[in-house]
Design an enzyme around this catalytic site. Structure first.
Site, PDB file in Angstrom:
ATOM      1  N   GLY A 214       0.872  -1.270  -0.098  1.00  0.00           N
ATOM      2  CA  GLY A 214       0.015   0.006  -0.048  1.00  0.00           C
ATOM      3  C   GLY A 214       0.845   1.265   0.123  1.00  0.00           C
TER       4      GLY A 214
ATOM      5  N   TYR B 249      -9.620   5.292 -12.037  1.00  0.00           N
ATOM      6  CA  TYR B 249      -9.480   5.859 -10.792  1.00  0.00           C
ATOM      7  C   TYR B 249      -9.569   7.545 -10.968  1.00  0.00           C
ATOM      8  CZ  TYR B 249      -7.774   1.316  -9.478  1.00  0.00           C
ATOM      9  OH  TYR B 249      -7.616   0.031  -9.591  1.00  0.00           O
TER      10      TYR B 249
ATOM     11  N   CYS C 221     -13.535   3.398 -27.694  1.00  0.00           N
ATOM     12  CA  CYS C 221     -14.757   4.241 -27.783  1.00  0.00           C
ATOM     13  C   CYS C 221     -15.402   4.347 -26.467  1.00  0.00           C
ATOM     14  CB  CYS C 221     -15.576   3.245 -28.724  1.00  0.00           C
ATOM     15  SG  CYS C 221     -15.110   3.625 -30.279  1.00  0.00           S
TER      16      CYS C 221
ATOM     17  N   TYR D  35       0.358  -1.469 -12.183  1.00  0.00           N
ATOM     18  CA  TYR D  35      -0.990  -1.448 -12.595  1.00  0.00           C
ATOM     19  C   TYR D  35      -1.304  -0.802 -14.047  1.00  0.00           C
ATOM     20  CZ  TYR D  35      -1.300  -2.627  -7.299  1.00  0.00           C
ATOM     21  OH  TYR D  35      -1.095  -3.240  -6.380  1.00  0.00           O
TER      22      TYR D  35
HETATM   23  N1  PLP Z   1      -1.647  -6.887  -1.043  1.00  0.00           N
HETATM   24  C1  PLP Z   1      -2.952  -6.887  -1.100  1.00  0.00           C
HETATM   25  C2  PLP Z   1      -3.924  -8.161  -0.574  1.00  0.00           C
HETATM   26  C3  PLP Z   1      -3.643  -6.074  -2.121  1.00  0.00           C
HETATM   27  O1  PLP Z   1      -4.705  -6.386  -2.471  1.00  0.00           O
HETATM   28  C4  PLP Z   1      -2.805  -5.184  -2.914  1.00  0.00           C
HETATM   29  C5  PLP Z   1      -3.001  -4.227  -3.755  1.00  0.00           C
HETATM   30  O2  PLP Z   1      -4.180  -3.996  -4.049  1.00  0.00           O
HETATM   31  C6  PLP Z   1      -1.522  -5.117  -2.319  1.00  0.00           C
HETATM   32  C7  PLP Z   1      -0.996  -5.987  -1.500  1.00  0.00           C
HETATM   33  C8  PLP Z   1      -0.461  -4.256  -3.244  1.00  0.00           C
HETATM   34  O3  PLP Z   1      -0.456  -2.988  -3.059  1.00  0.00           O
HETATM   35  P1  PLP Z   1       0.344  -1.959  -3.493  1.00  0.00           P
HETATM   36  O4  PLP Z   1       0.650  -2.131  -5.038  1.00  0.00           O
HETATM   37  O5  PLP Z   1      -0.475  -0.695  -3.196  1.00  0.00           O
HETATM   38  O6  PLP Z   1       1.738  -2.047  -2.606  1.00  0.00           O
END
Ligand code: PLP
Length: 431
Positions: free
Chosen positions: A249, A338, A365, A393
Protein backbone atom coordinates in the site's frame (compact mmCIF):
# COMPACT_ATOMS: atom_id res chain seq x y z
CA UNK A 1 25.20 10.38 -20.17
CA UNK A 2 21.62 11.53 -19.71
CA UNK A 3 21.62 14.21 -17.05
CA UNK A 4 19.38 17.28 -16.99
CA UNK A 5 15.90 17.01 -15.54
CA UNK A 6 14.47 20.36 -16.47
CA UNK A 7 11.00 19.16 -17.51
CA UNK A 8 9.04 18.01 -14.44
CA UNK A 9 10.04 14.38 -14.15
CA UNK A 10 8.86 12.03 -11.44
CA UNK A 11 10.29 8.82 -12.89
CA UNK A 12 13.92 8.63 -11.75
CA UNK A 13 15.10 6.81 -14.88
CA UNK A 14 13.94 9.63 -17.19
CA UNK A 15 16.30 12.42 -18.24
CA UNK A 16 16.76 14.70 -21.24
CA UNK A 17 19.96 14.57 -23.20
CA UNK A 18 20.28 17.20 -25.91
CA UNK A 19 16.54 17.84 -25.64
CA UNK A 20 15.62 14.22 -26.27
CA UNK A 21 14.22 11.98 -23.57
CA UNK A 22 16.16 8.95 -22.37
CA UNK A 23 15.03 6.19 -20.05
CA UNK A 24 17.78 4.54 -18.04
CA UNK A 25 20.27 5.61 -20.69
CA UNK A 26 18.21 4.48 -23.70
CA UNK A 27 16.96 7.01 -26.25
CA UNK A 28 13.19 6.73 -26.44
CA UNK A 29 13.20 8.28 -29.91
CA UNK A 30 15.48 5.52 -31.16
CA UNK A 31 13.49 2.90 -29.34
CA UNK A 32 10.31 4.03 -31.09
CA UNK A 33 12.06 3.73 -34.46
CA UNK A 34 12.62 0.02 -33.91
CA UNK A 35 9.58 -0.93 -31.80
CA UNK A 36 5.93 -0.19 -32.61
CA UNK A 37 4.18 2.20 -30.24
CA UNK A 38 2.53 2.10 -27.81
CA UNK A 39 4.88 0.17 -25.53
CA UNK A 40 5.92 -0.14 -21.93
CA UNK A 41 9.59 0.16 -20.96
CA UNK A 42 10.86 -0.94 -17.57
CA UNK A 43 14.22 -0.22 -15.98
CA UNK A 44 16.08 -2.97 -14.19
CA UNK A 45 18.20 -0.50 -12.29
CA UNK A 46 15.24 1.36 -10.69
CA UNK A 47 13.40 -1.90 -9.99
CA UNK A 48 16.38 -3.40 -8.20
CA UNK A 49 17.09 -0.19 -6.28
CA UNK A 50 13.47 -0.02 -5.09
CA UNK A 51 13.44 -3.63 -3.93
CA UNK A 52 16.80 -3.37 -2.20
CA UNK A 53 15.77 -0.16 -0.46
CA UNK A 54 12.54 -1.77 0.74
CA UNK A 55 14.23 -4.88 2.13
CA UNK A 56 17.22 -2.94 3.42
CA UNK A 57 15.08 -0.45 5.34
CA UNK A 58 13.03 -3.29 6.86
CA UNK A 59 16.26 -4.81 8.15
CA UNK A 60 17.58 -1.43 9.31
CA UNK A 61 14.39 -0.81 11.31
CA UNK A 62 15.07 -4.07 13.15
CA UNK A 63 12.13 -5.94 11.68
CA UNK A 64 12.61 -9.61 12.26
CA UNK A 65 13.58 -11.86 9.35
CA UNK A 66 11.53 -9.79 6.87
CA UNK A 67 9.98 -11.46 3.84
CA UNK A 68 9.04 -9.09 1.02
CA UNK A 69 6.30 -10.68 -1.09
CA UNK A 70 5.99 -8.57 -4.25
CA UNK A 71 2.31 -8.10 -5.19
CA UNK A 72 2.07 -9.70 -8.63
CA UNK A 73 -1.12 -7.85 -9.48
CA UNK A 74 0.89 -4.67 -9.84
CA UNK A 75 3.12 -6.17 -12.52
CA UNK A 76 3.36 -9.88 -13.30
CA UNK A 77 5.94 -9.63 -16.09
CA UNK A 78 7.96 -12.83 -15.86
CA UNK A 79 11.33 -11.26 -16.56
CA UNK A 80 10.80 -8.61 -13.89
CA UNK A 81 9.73 -11.32 -11.46
CA UNK A 82 12.88 -13.31 -12.20
CA UNK A 83 14.96 -10.30 -11.25
CA UNK A 84 13.01 -9.89 -8.02
CA UNK A 85 13.18 -13.63 -7.28
CA UNK A 86 16.99 -13.45 -7.51
CA UNK A 87 16.94 -10.72 -4.87
CA UNK A 88 15.02 -13.02 -2.53
CA UNK A 89 11.56 -11.63 -3.19
CA UNK A 90 8.48 -13.64 -2.40
CA UNK A 91 5.11 -13.13 -4.05
CA UNK A 92 1.67 -11.98 -2.99
CA UNK A 93 -0.74 -13.65 -5.39
CA UNK A 94 -4.51 -13.56 -5.87
CA UNK A 95 -5.15 -16.27 -8.48
CA UNK A 96 -3.94 -19.61 -9.80
CA UNK A 97 -2.55 -17.77 -12.82
CA UNK A 98 -0.41 -15.58 -10.60
CA UNK A 99 0.67 -18.64 -8.63
CA UNK A 100 1.89 -20.33 -11.79
CA UNK A 101 3.63 -17.16 -12.96
CA UNK A 102 5.44 -16.71 -9.63
CA UNK A 103 6.62 -20.32 -9.67
CA UNK A 104 7.76 -20.07 -13.30
CA UNK A 105 9.79 -16.99 -12.39
CA UNK A 106 11.60 -18.97 -9.71
CA UNK A 107 9.75 -17.81 -6.59
CA UNK A 108 9.36 -20.93 -4.45
CA UNK A 109 6.09 -21.86 -2.74
CA UNK A 110 7.54 -21.14 0.68
CA UNK A 111 7.82 -17.47 -0.28
CA UNK A 112 4.27 -17.15 -1.66
CA UNK A 113 1.23 -15.77 0.17
CA UNK A 114 -2.17 -16.30 -1.43
CA UNK A 115 -4.69 -13.50 -0.84
CA UNK A 116 -8.08 -12.88 -2.49
CA UNK A 117 -11.74 -13.28 -1.56
CA UNK A 118 -12.71 -15.63 -4.37
CA UNK A 119 -10.22 -18.50 -4.34
CA UNK A 120 -11.64 -21.51 -6.17
CA UNK A 121 -11.00 -25.19 -5.55
CA UNK A 122 -8.48 -25.87 -8.37
CA UNK A 123 -6.45 -22.84 -7.21
CA UNK A 124 -6.49 -24.01 -3.61
CA UNK A 125 -5.47 -27.49 -4.74
CA UNK A 126 -2.54 -26.17 -6.77
CA UNK A 127 -1.45 -23.92 -3.92
CA UNK A 128 -1.50 -26.85 -1.50
CA UNK A 129 0.48 -29.05 -3.89
CA UNK A 130 3.06 -26.27 -4.36
CA UNK A 131 3.31 -25.69 -0.61
CA UNK A 132 2.48 -21.99 -0.40
CA UNK A 133 3.67 -20.15 2.69
CA UNK A 134 0.13 -19.13 3.57
CA UNK A 135 -3.45 -18.87 2.47
CA UNK A 136 -4.51 -15.38 3.50
CA UNK A 137 -8.08 -16.34 4.30
CA UNK A 138 -10.81 -13.75 3.72
CA UNK A 139 -14.02 -15.58 4.77
CA UNK A 140 -15.17 -18.47 6.96
CA UNK A 141 -16.50 -20.40 3.98
CA UNK A 142 -13.09 -20.11 2.36
CA UNK A 143 -11.45 -21.51 5.50
CA UNK A 144 -13.84 -24.44 5.43
CA UNK A 145 -13.16 -25.10 1.74
CA UNK A 146 -9.38 -24.98 2.19
CA UNK A 147 -9.61 -27.45 5.06
CA UNK A 148 -11.76 -29.79 2.95
CA UNK A 149 -9.38 -29.66 -0.02
CA UNK A 150 -6.38 -30.20 2.27
CA UNK A 151 -8.10 -33.24 3.78
CA UNK A 152 -8.72 -34.71 0.33
CA UNK A 153 -5.06 -34.22 -0.59
CA UNK A 154 -3.86 -35.36 2.82
CA UNK A 155 -2.04 -32.06 3.33
CA UNK A 156 -1.98 -29.45 6.06
CA UNK A 157 -2.92 -25.96 4.87
CA UNK A 158 -0.99 -23.05 6.35
CA UNK A 159 -3.63 -20.50 7.30
CA UNK A 160 -3.27 -16.79 7.85
CA UNK A 161 -6.35 -14.72 8.59
CA UNK A 162 -6.52 -11.47 6.69
CA UNK A 163 -7.78 -9.09 9.32
CA UNK A 164 -10.19 -6.33 8.40
CA UNK A 165 -9.13 -3.80 11.05
CA UNK A 166 -11.99 -1.37 10.34
CA UNK A 167 -9.84 1.68 9.74
CA UNK A 168 -10.28 4.48 7.22
CA UNK A 169 -7.35 4.66 4.82
CA UNK A 170 -6.94 8.03 3.16
CA UNK A 171 -6.89 7.10 -0.51
CA UNK A 172 -9.16 6.78 -3.54
CA UNK A 173 -12.31 4.96 -2.44
CA UNK A 174 -11.83 2.27 -5.09
CA UNK A 175 -8.51 1.18 -3.58
CA UNK A 176 -9.33 1.35 0.14
CA UNK A 177 -9.78 -2.13 1.58
CA UNK A 178 -9.66 -1.96 5.38
CA UNK A 179 -13.16 -1.04 6.44
CA UNK A 180 -16.19 -3.22 7.08
CA UNK A 181 -17.94 -1.92 3.98
CA UNK A 182 -15.15 -3.56 1.96
CA UNK A 183 -15.28 -7.18 0.91
CA UNK A 184 -11.76 -7.86 2.19
CA UNK A 185 -10.60 -9.70 5.28
CA UNK A 186 -12.38 -10.86 8.41
CA UNK A 187 -13.31 -8.80 11.41
CA UNK A 188 -11.71 -9.72 14.74
CA UNK A 189 -14.78 -11.37 16.26
CA UNK A 190 -15.15 -13.75 13.35
CA UNK A 191 -11.46 -14.68 13.45
CA UNK A 192 -11.66 -15.48 17.16
CA UNK A 193 -14.79 -17.58 16.63
CA UNK A 194 -13.21 -19.48 13.74
CA UNK A 195 -10.13 -20.28 15.80
CA UNK A 196 -12.35 -21.93 18.39
CA UNK A 197 -14.20 -24.10 15.85
CA UNK A 198 -12.36 -27.47 15.71
CA UNK A 199 -13.96 -28.67 12.44
CA UNK A 200 -12.01 -25.99 10.50
CA UNK A 201 -8.64 -27.21 11.74
CA UNK A 202 -8.46 -30.94 11.00
CA UNK A 203 -6.13 -30.30 8.06
CA UNK A 204 -5.20 -26.66 8.63
CA UNK A 205 -2.82 -24.85 10.92
CA UNK A 206 -2.98 -21.20 11.92
CA UNK A 207 0.43 -19.69 11.19
CA UNK A 208 -0.11 -15.96 10.82
CA UNK A 209 -2.24 -12.87 10.46
CA UNK A 210 -2.25 -10.28 7.71
CA UNK A 211 -3.69 -6.87 7.05
CA UNK A 212 -3.86 -4.69 3.94
CA UNK A 213 -5.92 -1.52 4.20
CA UNK A 214 -5.47 -0.03 0.74
CA UNK A 215 -3.15 1.19 -1.93
CA UNK A 216 -1.41 4.48 -2.81
CA UNK A 217 -1.23 5.46 0.88
CA UNK A 218 0.48 8.82 1.37
CA UNK A 219 -0.80 9.35 4.90
CA UNK A 220 0.28 6.54 7.21
CA UNK A 221 -2.03 7.26 10.17
CA UNK A 222 -4.43 4.43 9.36
CA UNK A 223 -1.50 2.12 8.58
CA UNK A 224 -0.09 2.73 12.06
CA UNK A 225 -3.48 1.93 13.60
CA UNK A 226 -3.90 -1.22 11.52
CA UNK A 227 -0.43 -2.50 12.45
CA UNK A 228 -1.23 -2.08 16.13
CA UNK A 229 -4.57 -3.85 15.83
CA UNK A 230 -2.77 -6.65 13.98
CA UNK A 231 -0.17 -6.96 16.74
CA UNK A 232 -2.78 -6.95 19.49
CA UNK A 233 -4.76 -9.69 17.79
CA UNK A 234 -1.50 -11.57 17.15
CA UNK A 235 -0.60 -11.72 20.81
CA UNK A 236 -4.09 -12.94 21.72
CA UNK A 237 -3.79 -16.03 19.52
CA UNK A 238 -3.63 -19.41 21.29
CA UNK A 239 -0.20 -20.01 19.73
CA UNK A 240 2.43 -17.42 18.88
CA UNK A 241 2.11 -16.72 15.14
CA UNK A 242 5.01 -17.61 12.83
CA UNK A 243 4.53 -14.31 11.04
CA UNK A 244 2.63 -11.06 10.91
CA UNK A 245 1.96 -9.74 7.43
CA UNK A 246 1.49 -5.97 7.22
CA UNK A 247 0.41 -5.96 3.54
CA UNK A 248 1.38 -3.40 0.94
CA UNK A 249 0.00 0.00 0.00
CA UNK A 250 2.89 2.43 0.32
CA UNK A 251 2.24 5.36 -2.02
CA UNK A 252 4.34 6.82 -4.83
CA UNK A 253 4.66 10.31 -6.30
CA UNK A 254 2.72 10.56 -9.54
CA UNK A 255 3.29 14.32 -9.79
CA UNK A 256 6.19 16.58 -8.78
CA UNK A 257 4.24 18.11 -5.89
CA UNK A 258 3.65 14.62 -4.47
CA UNK A 259 7.39 13.97 -4.13
CA UNK A 260 7.50 15.75 -0.76
CA UNK A 261 4.28 14.12 0.45
CA UNK A 262 5.43 10.61 -0.38
CA UNK A 263 6.36 8.75 2.80
CA UNK A 264 9.96 7.56 2.88
CA UNK A 265 10.37 3.81 3.04
CA UNK A 266 12.49 4.28 6.17
CA UNK A 267 9.65 6.21 7.88
CA UNK A 268 7.20 3.48 6.99
CA UNK A 269 9.48 0.75 8.32
CA UNK A 270 10.02 2.61 11.59
CA UNK A 271 6.25 2.98 11.96
CA UNK A 272 5.75 -0.75 11.41
CA UNK A 273 8.61 -1.64 13.76
CA UNK A 274 7.34 0.63 16.52
CA UNK A 275 3.74 -0.51 16.07
CA UNK A 276 4.60 -4.20 16.26
CA UNK A 277 7.02 -3.70 19.13
CA UNK A 278 4.40 -1.96 21.26
CA UNK A 279 1.44 -4.11 20.34
CA UNK A 280 3.10 -7.49 19.99
CA UNK A 281 6.77 -8.26 20.73
CA UNK A 282 6.96 -6.31 24.00
CA UNK A 283 4.23 -8.48 25.53
CA UNK A 284 6.26 -11.68 25.59
CA UNK A 285 8.80 -12.57 28.28
CA UNK A 286 10.95 -14.16 25.65
CA UNK A 287 10.90 -12.33 22.32
CA UNK A 288 9.06 -14.54 19.80
CA UNK A 289 10.69 -15.47 16.49
CA UNK A 290 7.64 -14.14 14.61
CA UNK A 291 8.80 -12.74 11.26
CA UNK A 292 7.35 -9.78 9.40
CA UNK A 293 5.92 -10.16 5.90
CA UNK A 294 5.26 -7.31 3.43
CA UNK A 295 3.21 -7.24 0.23
CA UNK A 296 4.36 -4.14 -1.66
CA UNK A 297 3.58 -3.72 -5.35
CA UNK A 298 3.33 -0.12 -6.48
CA UNK A 299 6.28 1.18 -4.46
CA UNK A 300 8.57 -1.42 -6.03
CA UNK A 301 7.56 -1.10 -9.67
CA UNK A 302 5.53 2.08 -10.40
CA UNK A 303 8.46 4.39 -11.09
CA UNK A 304 10.45 1.61 -12.73
CA UNK A 305 8.31 1.83 -15.87
CA UNK A 306 6.94 4.26 -18.44
CA UNK A 307 4.35 3.96 -21.20
CA UNK A 308 5.39 5.40 -24.55
CA UNK A 309 2.74 6.55 -27.02
CA UNK A 310 2.68 8.35 -30.34
CA UNK A 311 0.42 11.31 -31.13
CA UNK A 312 -1.86 10.31 -33.99
CA UNK A 313 -3.57 13.61 -34.64
CA UNK A 314 -5.04 16.77 -33.16
CA UNK A 315 -8.65 17.77 -33.21
CA UNK A 316 -10.11 21.11 -32.22
CA UNK A 317 -13.84 21.31 -31.51
CA UNK A 318 -14.83 24.89 -30.81
CA UNK A 319 -12.86 25.73 -27.65
CA UNK A 320 -11.85 22.12 -26.92
CA UNK A 321 -8.60 20.62 -28.13
CA UNK A 322 -7.98 16.87 -28.28
CA UNK A 323 -4.58 15.27 -28.65
CA UNK A 324 -5.31 11.77 -29.92
CA UNK A 325 -2.63 9.22 -29.01
CA UNK A 326 -2.18 5.59 -30.04
CA UNK A 327 -2.32 4.21 -26.49
CA UNK A 328 -5.70 3.71 -24.91
CA UNK A 329 -7.42 2.89 -21.65
CA UNK A 330 -7.17 -0.78 -22.59
CA UNK A 331 -3.37 -0.42 -22.24
CA UNK A 332 -3.38 1.78 -19.13
CA UNK A 333 -6.63 1.98 -17.20
CA UNK A 334 -5.63 4.00 -14.15
CA UNK A 335 -6.71 7.43 -15.39
CA UNK A 336 -10.00 6.04 -16.73
CA UNK A 337 -10.85 3.97 -13.65
CA UNK A 338 -9.49 6.06 -10.79
CA UNK A 339 -9.11 9.48 -12.41
CA UNK A 340 -5.43 8.87 -11.67
CA UNK A 341 -2.83 11.47 -12.51
CA UNK A 342 0.28 10.55 -14.53
CA UNK A 343 2.73 13.09 -15.84
CA UNK A 344 2.75 13.33 -19.65
CA UNK A 345 6.23 14.16 -20.90
CA UNK A 346 7.25 14.99 -24.47
CA UNK A 347 10.07 12.84 -25.81
CA UNK A 348 11.40 15.75 -27.85
CA UNK A 349 11.73 18.72 -25.56
CA UNK A 350 9.69 21.55 -27.08
CA UNK A 351 11.69 24.54 -28.25
CA UNK A 352 9.16 26.97 -26.83
CA UNK A 353 7.48 27.03 -23.42
CA UNK A 354 4.08 27.51 -25.04
CA UNK A 355 1.35 25.32 -23.62
CA UNK A 356 -2.24 24.71 -24.62
CA UNK A 357 -5.16 23.22 -22.79
CA UNK A 358 -5.79 19.80 -24.26
CA UNK A 359 -7.50 16.50 -23.59
CA UNK A 360 -5.04 13.64 -24.18
CA UNK A 361 -7.27 10.85 -25.41
CA UNK A 362 -6.88 7.33 -26.75
CA UNK A 363 -8.67 5.47 -29.55
CA UNK A 364 -11.10 3.53 -27.34
CA UNK A 365 -14.79 4.20 -27.82
CA UNK A 366 -15.40 5.51 -24.32
CA UNK A 367 -15.35 9.12 -23.18
CA UNK A 368 -13.38 7.99 -20.13
CA UNK A 369 -10.53 6.99 -22.45
CA UNK A 370 -8.70 10.14 -21.49
CA UNK A 371 -5.24 10.24 -19.89
CA UNK A 372 -5.47 13.87 -18.84
CA UNK A 373 -6.91 17.27 -19.53
CA UNK A 374 -4.21 19.83 -18.80
CA UNK A 375 -1.80 22.45 -20.14
CA UNK A 376 0.69 20.69 -22.39
CA UNK A 377 2.92 21.63 -25.31
CA UNK A 378 1.00 21.81 -28.64
CA UNK A 379 1.81 18.32 -29.88
CA UNK A 380 1.57 17.34 -33.52
CA UNK A 381 1.10 14.09 -35.39
CA UNK A 382 4.09 11.76 -34.94
CA UNK A 383 5.29 13.27 -31.66
CA UNK A 384 6.14 10.80 -28.94
CA UNK A 385 4.89 11.23 -25.39
CA UNK A 386 5.63 9.33 -22.23
CA UNK A 387 3.18 8.52 -19.48
CA UNK A 388 5.35 8.52 -16.36
CA UNK A 389 5.34 6.10 -13.44
CA UNK A 390 3.40 3.50 -15.38
CA UNK A 391 5.15 0.37 -14.10
CA UNK A 392 2.44 -0.60 -11.60
CA UNK A 393 -1.14 -1.47 -12.50
CA UNK A 394 -0.40 -0.55 -16.11
CA UNK A 395 0.04 -3.56 -18.36
CA UNK A 396 -1.39 -5.83 -15.66
CA UNK A 397 -4.81 -4.15 -15.74
CA UNK A 398 -4.88 -3.98 -19.52
CA UNK A 399 -7.29 -5.78 -21.81
CA UNK A 400 -8.13 -6.39 -25.45
CA UNK A 401 -11.15 -4.09 -25.25
CA UNK A 402 -12.28 -2.86 -28.68
CA UNK A 403 -10.36 -5.93 -29.97
CA UNK A 404 -7.09 -4.08 -29.77
CA UNK A 405 -3.84 -5.93 -29.29
CA UNK A 406 -1.59 -5.64 -26.26
CA UNK A 407 1.45 -3.37 -26.17
CA UNK A 408 5.00 -4.65 -26.12
CA UNK A 409 6.89 -4.70 -22.84
CA UNK A 410 10.60 -3.86 -22.99
CA UNK A 411 13.27 -3.99 -20.32
CA UNK A 412 16.43 -1.89 -20.05
CA UNK A 413 19.02 -4.22 -18.58
CA UNK A 414 21.76 -1.76 -17.71
CA UNK A 415 24.83 -2.18 -19.92
CA UNK A 416 23.22 -5.06 -21.78
CA UNK A 417 20.76 -2.62 -23.36
CA UNK A 418 17.18 -3.30 -24.24
CA UNK A 419 15.21 -6.53 -24.55
CA UNK A 420 11.60 -7.33 -25.46
CA UNK A 421 10.21 -9.10 -22.40
CA UNK A 422 6.65 -9.63 -23.59
CA UNK A 423 5.21 -9.75 -27.04
CA UNK A 424 1.83 -11.21 -26.19
CA UNK A 425 -0.26 -9.78 -28.99
CA UNK A 426 1.26 -6.75 -30.69
CA UNK A 427 -1.16 -4.47 -32.52
CA UNK A 428 0.73 -4.90 -35.76
CA UNK A 429 0.09 -8.68 -35.77
CA UNK A 430 -3.67 -8.13 -35.66
CA UNK A 431 -3.72 -6.07 -38.84
N1 PLP B 1 -1.69 -6.98 -0.90
C1 PLP B 1 -3.00 -7.03 -1.20
C2 PLP B 1 -3.83 -8.03 -0.49
C3 PLP B 1 -3.54 -6.17 -2.16
O1 PLP B 1 -4.84 -6.23 -2.46
C4 PLP B 1 -2.68 -5.23 -2.80
C5 PLP B 1 -3.19 -4.28 -3.80
O2 PLP B 1 -4.31 -4.07 -4.02
C6 PLP B 1 -1.33 -5.23 -2.47
C7 PLP B 1 -0.87 -6.10 -1.51
C8 PLP B 1 -0.35 -4.31 -3.13
O3 PLP B 1 -0.63 -3.00 -2.89
P1 PLP B 1 0.36 -1.86 -3.39
O4 PLP B 1 0.62 -2.11 -4.83
O5 PLP B 1 -0.37 -0.61 -3.14
O6 PLP B 1 1.59 -1.98 -2.57
Amino acid sequence: MATKRNFPLTTPGLAYEKNSLYFEGISLEKLAQTHPTPFYVYGQSTLMANFQEFLGEAQMAGLQNPLVCFALKSNPNKELLKLLANEGSGADIVSGGELKRALEAGIPGERIVFSGVGKIEPEIELALLKGVYSFNVESIEELELINTVAKRLNKTARICFRLNPIVKAKTHKFIATGNKTHKFGLIQGDIKKAIKTPKFWTHSKLVGLSVHIGSQLMDLKATGKAVKILGELGRSLPETPEFLDVGGGLGVAYSPDEIKKRPEISTYMQLVARGLEESFYAHYKQRPKTRVVFEPGRRIVANAGVFVMKVLRQKVSDDQRFTIVDGGMNDMMRPAVYGAHHEIVPVKKPASSKKVDTHVVGPICESTDCFAQRQLPPFKSGDLVVLSDAGAYGYSMGSNYNLRGRPLELLVEGDKGIRVVNKAQPYEDLL
